[in-house]
Write an enzyme that holds these catalytic residues in place. Structure first.
Site, PDB file in Angstrom:
ATOM      1  N   GLU A  74     -31.357   9.616 -25.060  1.00  0.00           N
ATOM      2  CA  GLU A  74     -31.978   8.285 -24.990  1.00  0.00           C
ATOM      3  C   GLU A  74     -30.967   7.264 -24.488  1.00  0.00           C
ATOM      4  O   GLU A  74     -29.793   7.287 -24.912  1.00  0.00           O
ATOM      5  CB  GLU A  74     -32.456   7.915 -26.397  1.00  0.00           C
ATOM      6  CG  GLU A  74     -33.755   7.178 -26.457  1.00  0.00           C
ATOM      7  CD  GLU A  74     -34.947   7.977 -25.952  1.00  0.00           C
ATOM      8  OE1 GLU A  74     -35.273   7.875 -24.754  1.00  0.00           O
ATOM      9  OE2 GLU A  74     -35.554   8.699 -26.759  1.00  0.00           O
ATOM     10  N   THR A 122     -29.582   7.189 -21.764  1.00  0.00           N
ATOM     11  CA  THR A 122     -28.568   7.854 -20.938  1.00  0.00           C
ATOM     12  C   THR A 122     -28.965   7.838 -19.463  1.00  0.00           C
ATOM     13  O   THR A 122     -28.106   7.985 -18.601  1.00  0.00           O
ATOM     14  CB  THR A 122     -28.413   9.328 -21.376  1.00  0.00           C
ATOM     15  OG1 THR A 122     -29.722   9.856 -21.573  1.00  0.00           O
ATOM     16  CG2 THR A 122     -27.617   9.449 -22.658  1.00  0.00           C
ATOM     17  N   ASP A 123     -30.252   7.661 -19.158  1.00  0.00           N
ATOM     18  CA  ASP A 123     -30.685   7.829 -17.752  1.00  0.00           C
ATOM     19  C   ASP A 123     -30.051   6.791 -16.825  1.00  0.00           C
ATOM     20  O   ASP A 123     -29.570   7.114 -15.751  1.00  0.00           O
ATOM     21  CB  ASP A 123     -32.218   7.892 -17.609  1.00  0.00           C
ATOM     22  CG  ASP A 123     -32.988   6.696 -18.126  1.00  0.00           C
ATOM     23  OD1 ASP A 123     -32.371   5.785 -18.727  1.00  0.00           O
ATOM     24  OD2 ASP A 123     -34.221   6.664 -17.908  1.00  0.00           O
ATOM     25  N   ALA A 177     -46.160   1.886 -27.398  1.00  0.00           N
ATOM     26  CA  ALA A 177     -45.783   2.887 -28.400  1.00  0.00           C
ATOM     27  C   ALA A 177     -44.581   3.709 -27.947  1.00  0.00           C
ATOM     28  O   ALA A 177     -44.134   4.605 -28.641  1.00  0.00           O
ATOM     29  CB  ALA A 177     -46.966   3.807 -28.686  1.00  0.00           C
ATOM     30  N   SER A 203     -46.708   2.464 -18.903  1.00  0.00           N
ATOM     31  CA  SER A 203     -46.507   1.774 -17.623  1.00  0.00           C
ATOM     32  C   SER A 203     -46.106   2.769 -16.536  1.00  0.00           C
ATOM     33  O   SER A 203     -46.600   2.689 -15.405  1.00  0.00           O
ATOM     34  CB  SER A 203     -45.498   0.633 -17.750  1.00  0.00           C
ATOM     35  OG  SER A 203     -44.251   1.099 -18.157  1.00  0.00           O
ATOM     36  N   ASP A 244     -38.864   8.134 -17.184  1.00  0.00           N
ATOM     37  CA  ASP A 244     -40.299   8.087 -17.477  1.00  0.00           C
ATOM     38  C   ASP A 244     -41.121   8.495 -16.252  1.00  0.00           C
ATOM     39  O   ASP A 244     -42.060   9.289 -16.337  1.00  0.00           O
ATOM     40  CB  ASP A 244     -40.711   6.685 -17.929  1.00  0.00           C
ATOM     41  CG  ASP A 244     -39.878   6.194 -19.096  1.00  0.00           C
ATOM     42  OD1 ASP A 244     -39.200   7.016 -19.724  1.00  0.00           O
ATOM     43  OD2 ASP A 244     -39.908   4.982 -19.371  1.00  0.00           O
ATOM     44  N   TYR A 277     -33.009  -4.317 -23.607  1.00  0.00           N
ATOM     45  CA  TYR A 277     -32.755  -3.178 -22.710  1.00  0.00           C
ATOM     46  C   TYR A 277     -31.773  -3.596 -21.620  1.00  0.00           C
ATOM     47  O   TYR A 277     -30.762  -2.934 -21.388  1.00  0.00           O
ATOM     48  CB  TYR A 277     -34.083  -2.753 -22.085  1.00  0.00           C
ATOM     49  CG  TYR A 277     -34.024  -1.462 -21.311  1.00  0.00           C
ATOM     50  CD1 TYR A 277     -34.277  -0.255 -21.941  1.00  0.00           C
ATOM     51  CD2 TYR A 277     -33.715  -1.437 -19.962  1.00  0.00           C
ATOM     52  CE1 TYR A 277     -34.231   0.933 -21.238  1.00  0.00           C
ATOM     53  CE2 TYR A 277     -33.651  -0.262 -19.254  1.00  0.00           C
ATOM     54  CZ  TYR A 277     -33.921   0.925 -19.896  1.00  0.00           C
ATOM     55  OH  TYR A 277     -33.864   2.106 -19.201  1.00  0.00           O
TER      56      TYR A 277
HETATM   57  C1  GLA Z   1     -37.327   3.350 -21.500  1.00  0.00           C
HETATM   58  C2  GLA Z   1     -36.929   3.407 -20.030  1.00  0.00           C
HETATM   59  C3  GLA Z   1     -36.267   4.741 -19.682  1.00  0.00           C
HETATM   60  C4  GLA Z   1     -35.151   5.071 -20.654  1.00  0.00           C
HETATM   61  C5  GLA Z   1     -35.603   4.865 -22.106  1.00  0.00           C
HETATM   62  C6  GLA Z   1     -34.472   5.005 -23.092  1.00  0.00           C
HETATM   63  O1  GLA Z   1     -38.340   4.276 -21.769  1.00  0.00           O
HETATM   64  O2  GLA Z   1     -38.049   3.199 -19.198  1.00  0.00           O
HETATM   65  O3  GLA Z   1     -35.804   4.720 -18.363  1.00  0.00           O
HETATM   66  O4  GLA Z   1     -33.996   4.330 -20.372  1.00  0.00           O
HETATM   67  O5  GLA Z   1     -36.203   3.596 -22.313  1.00  0.00           O
HETATM   68  O6  GLA Z   1     -33.967   6.292 -23.061  1.00  0.00           O
END
Ligand code: GLA
Length: 383
Positions: A32, A34-35, A120, A125, A169, A219
């Protein structure tokens, strides 16, 4: 059936027979935040979808109807710019990106809706962006590869929704593979499927009932904090361009130069990347106990070092600690609300749900929604 209602709504509005596509929401088993640090993630697409009924209209207009919101939006094809309508921006962002690639996107009509819960942490999205991107690629034969479509969705989110999200995502909504999680290297975009059958245990989400409203501002702040850490270490090694290039030793060596908060953020990301690698090995060895322990460790890192959890998520994870039929539990997604993801032995699903309902109430005083997921394929032509 939801999809039939969407098709009927399309026929009522536009008097034509549409083509139907669908794109799934996603879970993330581990990896999480990390992307966007060029690291590793382990998502899977789940059986919650956004459906798109769509058809070219031969005119210079895009006409959208959001079935679940019962709202419509129309714009002319040469006038694409961010709108005040939040939901329309996910769609307009996709079209704008495609035009940016030099593609011509003729006018079309579209009704969309589905059952990916909003707010959630299941990436409703991304499912909207990818559903439209996939559909347009198909009906107008645009020739984008699946990974290009994922990047188009991500950029749409950056530029039209204002969230500097990573690729996870959109990637998962497109590349999902039935009964598999996908370990993605967010730098090279190479990915490896690992089988995760639900014969012995299930993936169960519990929704805190807290909408992750802080998620977009916090974020972007986390992203910047990671960059501050990278800038410190870059002075010593020019090859470092993201936290992906950083080891725990490097961080420890320069700890005194870090503000505590930035050090915590960075060490969490470096540790989480290591956990994803270990999690992949654990799946290969069918060592689900280890896999579950890594999930708990991920949660504690997100709570204590990355500080993106909230009391409700922590409570839901704490409830599972004494339950030996829960292999792993952690908050999932951006944080500050949304769901926990739990790996629960199939023999004890009823007991699990009972315990959660007994010990947790949403801030509104309700019993939480519990969602059992099946891992499915990514975006597809539905009919
Ligand atoms: C959201 C973002 C993802 C990722 C997660 C955290 O879902 O859209 O790209 O960074 O948060 O892992």
């Amino acid at each position: 059936m939801m999809v039939e209602k969407i098709v009927d709504a399309f026929k009522d509005r536009f008097g034509a027979e549409p083509v139907i596509f669908r794109a799934p929401g996603r879970v993330n088993l581990i990896g999480e935040h990390t992307d966007y640090n060029d690291g590793f993630v382990m998502p899977a697409a789940i059986d919650r979808y956004v459906y798109f009924a769509i058809k070219p209209n031969g005119q210079n207009v895009y006409r959208f109807h959001a079935f679940d919101l019962n709202k419509s939006f129309t714009t002319t094809t040469n006038l694409i710019s961010p709108s005040k309508s939040r939901w329309a921006n996910y769609l307009l962002g996709v079209i704008s990106q495609m035009i940016g690639y030099g593609k011509d996107i003729p006018g079309f009509d579209c009704v969309f809706g589905g059952n990916v819960p909003i707010g959630a942490g299941l990436s409703s999205s991304a499912a909207i962006e990818i559903g439209l991107a996939f559909a347009l690629n198909h009906i107008f034969s645009l020739g984008f590869t699946p990974m290009q479509l994922a990047l188009i969705g991500q950029k749409a989110e950056h530029e039209y929704a204002g969230v500097k999200c990573g690729i996870m995502d959109q990637f998962a909504s497109l590349h999902g593979k039935m009964n598999h999680v996908l370990k993605l290297d967010c730098r090279s975009l190479d990915f490896e499927p690992f089988e995760l059958r639900t014969d012995d245990f299930s993936i169960i989400l519990v929704n805190t009932g807290v909408k992750h409203s802080l998620a977009s501002s916090e974020y972007n702040i986390r992203r910047n904090e990671c960059q501050v850490g990278v800038d410190i270490l870059k002075k010593y090694n020019a090859n470092i361009s993201s936290l992906r290039d950083v080891s725990l030793d490097m961080l420890n060596e320069h700890k005194s130069e870090f503000d505590k908060k930035v050090w915590d953020r960075c060490s969490y990301v470096v540790e989480e990347n290591l956990r994803v690698k270990q999690a992949g090995e654990a799946l290969q060895n069918k060592d689900f106990q280890l896999f579950g322990r890594l999930m708990y460790q991920s949660h504690y890192g997100l709570k204590e070092k990355y500080e993106v959890s909230c009391p409700e998520l922590d409570k839901l994870v704490d409830i599972t600690e004494p339950l030996d039929y829960v292999l792993g539990s952690r908050m999932m997604g951006g944080g500050f609300g949304g769901c926990t993801i739990n790996l629960v032995r199939n023999t004890h699903i009823d007991q699990f749900i009972e315990q959660v309902k007994l010990h947790y109430k949403t801030p509104q005083g309700n019993t939480p929604d519990v969602i059992t997921c099946v891992i499915v394929n990514g975006a597809e032509l539905f009919s």
